[in-house]
Design a protein around this motif. Structure first.
Motif, mmCIF file in Angstrom:
data_model
loop_
_atom_site.group_PDB
_atom_site.id
_atom_site.type_symbol
_atom_site.label_atom_id
_atom_site.label_comp_id
_atom_site.label_asym_id
_atom_site.label_seq_id
_atom_site.Cartn_x
_atom_site.Cartn_y
_atom_site.Cartn_z
ATOM 1 N N ARG A 184 0.811 -1.228 0.000
ATOM 2 C CA ARG A 184 0.000 0.000 0.000
ATOM 3 C C ARG A 184 0.841 1.274 0.000
ATOM 4 O O ARG A 184 0.363 2.340 -0.355
ATOM 5 C CB ARG A 184 -0.887 0.015 1.260
ATOM 6 N N ASP A 185 2.076 1.187 0.440
ATOM 7 C CA ASP A 185 2.888 2.400 0.592
ATOM 8 C C ASP A 185 3.898 2.618 -0.531
ATOM 9 O O ASP A 185 4.781 3.463 -0.404
ATOM 10 C CB ASP A 185 3.612 2.368 1.947
ATOM 11 N N MET A 186 3.789 1.854 -1.629
ATOM 12 C CA MET A 186 4.703 2.094 -2.753
ATOM 13 C C MET A 186 4.164 3.286 -3.537
ATOM 14 O O MET A 186 3.238 3.134 -4.321
ATOM 15 C CB MET A 186 4.736 0.889 -3.705
ATOM 16 N N ASP A 187 4.739 4.482 -3.332
ATOM 17 C CA ASP A 187 4.198 5.631 -4.067
ATOM 18 C C ASP A 187 4.939 5.845 -5.398
ATOM 19 O O ASP A 187 5.944 5.192 -5.676
ATOM 20 C CB ASP A 187 4.168 6.891 -3.186
ATOM 21 N N ASP A 188 4.399 6.761 -6.226
ATOM 22 C CA ASP A 188 4.938 6.967 -7.578
ATOM 23 C C ASP A 188 6.426 7.309 -7.556
ATOM 24 O O ASP A 188 7.196 6.831 -8.383
ATOM 25 C CB ASP A 188 4.185 8.114 -8.280
ATOM 26 N N ASP A 189 6.811 8.165 -6.597
ATOM 27 C CA ASP A 189 8.200 8.620 -6.570
ATOM 28 C C ASP A 189 9.156 7.469 -6.253
ATOM 29 O O ASP A 189 10.233 7.369 -6.839
ATOM 30 C CB ASP A 189 8.358 9.746 -5.532
ATOM 31 N N LEU A 190 8.726 6.593 -5.343
ATOM 32 C CA LEU A 190 9.574 5.451 -4.980
ATOM 33 C C LEU A 190 9.684 4.476 -6.154
ATOM 34 O O LEU A 190 10.763 3.959 -6.462
ATOM 35 C CB LEU A 190 9.009 4.762 -3.734
ATOM 36 N N ILE A 191 8.568 4.251 -6.830
ATOM 37 C CA ILE A 191 8.592 3.365 -8.008
ATOM 38 C C ILE A 191 9.533 3.957 -9.066
ATOM 39 O O ILE A 191 10.385 3.257 -9.617
ATOM 40 C CB ILE A 191 7.167 3.163 -8.576
ATOM 41 N N ALA A 192 9.409 5.275 -9.287
ATOM 42 C CA ALA A 192 10.266 5.931 -10.289
ATOM 43 C C ALA A 192 11.731 5.829 -9.892
ATOM 44 O O ALA A 192 12.613 5.639 -10.746
ATOM 45 C CB ALA A 192 9.856 7.395 -10.453
ATOM 46 N N ALA A 193 12.011 5.939 -8.584
ATOM 47 C CA ALA A 193 13.408 5.872 -8.110
ATOM 48 C C ALA A 193 14.060 4.553 -8.536
ATOM 49 O O ALA A 193 15.254 4.514 -8.832
ATOM 50 C CB ALA A 193 13.468 6.040 -6.593
ATOM 51 N N HIS A 194 13.269 3.486 -8.597
ATOM 52 C CA HIS A 194 13.832 2.194 -9.016
ATOM 53 C C HIS A 194 14.380 2.254 -10.444
ATOM 54 O O HIS A 194 15.300 1.519 -10.784
ATOM 55 C CB HIS A 194 12.794 1.079 -8.880
ATOM 56 N N GLY A 195 13.803 3.122 -11.268
ATOM 57 C CA GLY A 195 14.295 3.253 -12.635
ATOM 58 C C GLY A 195 15.374 4.315 -12.776
ATOM 59 O O GLY A 195 16.146 4.298 -13.734
ATOM 60 N N GLU A 196 15.420 5.255 -11.827
ATOM 61 C CA GLU A 196 16.264 6.448 -12.010
ATOM 62 C C GLU A 196 17.518 6.505 -11.148
ATOM 63 O O GLU A 196 18.412 7.305 -11.417
ATOM 64 C CB GLU A 196 15.407 7.701 -11.733
ATOM 65 N N VAL A 197 17.558 5.742 -10.075
ATOM 66 C CA VAL A 197 18.707 5.822 -9.161
ATOM 67 C C VAL A 197 19.561 4.560 -9.320
ATOM 68 O O VAL A 197 19.191 3.491 -8.838
ATOM 69 C CB VAL A 197 18.238 5.963 -7.686
#
Ligand code: 5AD
Ligand code: SF4
Length: 457
Positions: free
Chosen positions: A251-264
């Protein structure tokens, strides 16, 4: 003379972190780590309450320690015996009653007060020590504001607690009761601790929290930071090559965290994302607050951001009322996701949790059969995942020496153990490894020598 401290740690990585910090708190009092409890001046049993038999195991262990304590006393010494962690929090009074030889019992929120407790429990010239020091309060102030800076990093990979406690109240789980409400450390405190860890040799940091991706706290810019923002800031630290975090709630996987997986790039392509069950009926009874389809959609979004993301999960089989069809739904979710690794458990009724009061508690044989079936499927997936690495060259963070001479053990980006041959000087570095075999629980490979280095002395 230095006093010897032995800490026995059970349970999760947060307990491992807590044990290290207890050692930090006690170091200024002259306590040095010991390898075994026999003869130690202080022994702490850091307990875990999450699954079955935890308290019985604790009492069993305390029985053995009692004899060592008596031997030490017979020699004119004193062994201070302490019980810490979640069993202490949940059953403090019972421990005091059943094991009166225990000198102190304290919960996970109290270990910054250890020096004071030790002073109270130890006998001094002024008189004998106080009997039975119990500290299981949830204090209003944060222990993190009262802890000394950590003394040293053990190896190349370090843990850092960023969040504690849980407000989710899954009906099977004791954590909201033993660890208390969610609490997040301010970002500047975390950034400072991470920089210190890197300066003292950590190349990888795993951010810890019972519900780590619920992280929300003040950032140095005055804004509220989520975990994604925190990870982006940590990735800027020079020398910090790898970041991981655990454990997350879907429930707590927000858009920014998901994006971080692709960007960091430093954020490793491995995520522990417990689902517990694949049946909507059971998920609802567990109060997980999501359906199986929500989880599958989330996995799709994560893999869109980071196509090679390796997933791991926790599963509970035999939750009260789980039917064959519910269990089948769990198997089909596992088939749909394809896990790189997973942990699975038989449901065990934990005292004080809502699920323990439900009717339709299942037979142990049903639970065992389901656990075997699930584990067979999960281990097939894990072996297939490991075998698929054969022939690839993976960056491996070398962590320690292995069992045999010349052997070193490291970790792949996907958290697989990798066995190589090499000089121990490689420990703490990231080396390219050609994977030659993928086994059930590890990979084997050879360190690749760069072409320009071949033939060099
Ligand atoms: N019974 C069985 N497994 C449990 N877990 C937590 N509570 C229980 C219980 N009562 C498992 C969950 C959780 C993991 C850390 O332990 O799968 O994610
Ligand atoms: Fe327990 Fe659920 Fe909180 Fe995880 S999210 S710690 S399982 S209550």
């Amino acid at each position: 003379m230095a006093k010897k401290l032995f800490i026995r740690t059970y349970g999760c990585q947060m307990n491992v972190y807590d044990s290290a910090r207890m050692a930090d708190v006690l170091a200024p009092l002259g306590f040095e780590p010991a390898d075994a409890p026999e003869g130690a001046d202080m022994v702490i049993v850091n307990t875990c309450h999450i699954r079955e038999n935890a308290s019985e195991k604790t009492f069993h262990e305390l029985g053995r320690l009692r004899q060592m304590k008596q031997r030490k006393a017979a020699e004119g010494g004193q062994m201070v015996l302490a019980v810490a962690g979640c069993v202490a929090q949940a059953e403090g009074a019972e421990i005091m009653a059943r094991a009166p030889f225990v000198d102190m019992v304290f919960g996970p929120q109290a270990y910054h007060r250890l020096p004071e407790m030790v002073a109270r429990a130890t006998r001094s010239a002024a008189g004998p020590g106080e009997r039975g020091v119990l500290d299981t309060d949830f204090p209003v102030e944060s222990k993190f504001d009262h802890l000394p800076e950590e003394q040293k990093v053990e190896g190349a990979s370090a843990f850092l607690t960023v969040q504690e406690g849980c407000d989710k109240f899954c009906t099977f789980c004791v954590v909201p009761y033993t660890r208390g409400a969610e609490f997040c450390r301010p970002a500047d405190q975390i950034l400072a601790e991470a920089s210190r860890l890197v300066r003292s040799g950590a190349a990888e940091i795993t951010l810890l929290g019972q519900n780590v991706n619920a992280y929300q706290a003040d950032g140095p810019d005055g804004k509220t930071w989520g975990l994604g923002r925190l990870i982006r800031a940590l990735a800027e630290i020079d020398g910090l090559a790898r970041l991981r975090y655990t454990t997350s709630h879907p429930r707590d996987m927000d858009d920014d965290l998901i994006a971080a997986h692709g960007e960091v790039p430093a954020l490793m392509p491995y995520l522990h994302l417990p689902v517990q069950s694949g049946s909507d009926r059971i998920l609802e009874a567990m109060n997980r607050k999501h359906k199986a389809a929500d989880y599958l959609r989330l996995v799709e979004r994560l893999r869109a951001a980071r196509p090679d993301l390796a997933l791991s999960s926790d599963f509970i089989v035999g939750f009260p009322g789980e039917s064959d069809a519910d269990f089948e739904a769990t198997l089909s979710l596992v088939r749909a996701v394809g896990y790189a690794q997973a942990f699975s458990f038989k449901y065990s009724a934990r005292p004080g949790t809502p699920a323990s009061l439900l009717e339709l508690q299942l037979d142990d044989t049903v639970k065992s059969d389901r656990l075997h079936a699930l584990q067979a499927l999960l281990s097939e997936q894990q072996t297939a995942f490991n075998s698929s690495m054969t022939g690839r060259t993976l960056p491996v963070l070398v962590e320690k020496t292995g069992k045999f001479p010349g052997q070193l053990i490291g970790k792949s980006p996907y958290l697989q153990s990798v066995v190589i041959q090499g000089n121990p000087r490689l420990i703490g570095t990231i080396v390219p490894v050609v994977i030659e075999a993928g086994h059930a629980n590890s990979l084997a490979g050879t360190v690749q020598i760069a072409p320009e280095m071949e033939g060099a002395a």
